[in-house]
Structures are given as structure tokens and as C-alpha cells.
Design a protein around this motif. Sequence first.
Motif: not given
Length: 112
Positions: A44-50, A57-64, A90-97
Motif C-alpha cells: 500500500i505504501s508503494e502503490r499510494l506513494g506514501l 498506526g493511526k486511523p486513516s484511509p491509508e491504514r484502512m 486511485v483516489t489516495l494515490r492522486r492525493k499523495w501525488e
Amino acid sequence: MADADRAPDALTEAVRRKLRITWKDDVTDARIEQDIVPAARATISERLGLPEGFDLGKPSPERMLVEALAFYLWNDAEDEFWPNYEREVVTLRRKWEVTSYAQAEKASSDLP
């Protein structure tokens, strides 16, 4: 501190709750802590570009998404995760881009 004495991190505990694992045994613990959580976190870290050091560890859409992928990995159904969560990925990837771009622009504007 020995590995056996280490307390699981918040993400690992969240995954155990998602999977409704209430028991403790060495095989299950190893599968969760050494296989499923690290794989889900890295994927997930790689796919989203975190960004490096993002706290899953904290609640977030990424953790979900990590928890959801862990659920699919636990059930040997990873191939079903991607079509079911494509929109969220895709939505979170765009957010991180956008976030990364904005930070780069801000850093470059601070140059003399």
C-alpha cells in the motif's frame, strides 16, 4: 528486548482486530507479524506513494486500505482486493501525488 517480548505495533493490532483473531499461537503470530502486515504495509505504501515515515498506526484511509489488503492476504484472495478497492487506491494515490507536488513547489520557491 527479545522479539518474543516485543509488543505488536498499532497497525498489527488493528489488523488482528480486522481479522477477528482473538487467539495467540506462534504460527498465527508469525503469519500476521512477519508476512501479512509487512507485505500489506509495503504494498500500500508503494502503490499510494506514501512519504517515508508515514504513520500507518493511526486511523486513516491509508491504514484502512492496509487492513483491507491484510484481510484479503489472510484469505489468500489478494487478486480480488485490487478490483474491489481500485477507486480508493486511485483516489489516495492522486492525493499523495498532489501533496508531493505541492511540497516540492513550496521547497523550490524557498530557494534564493
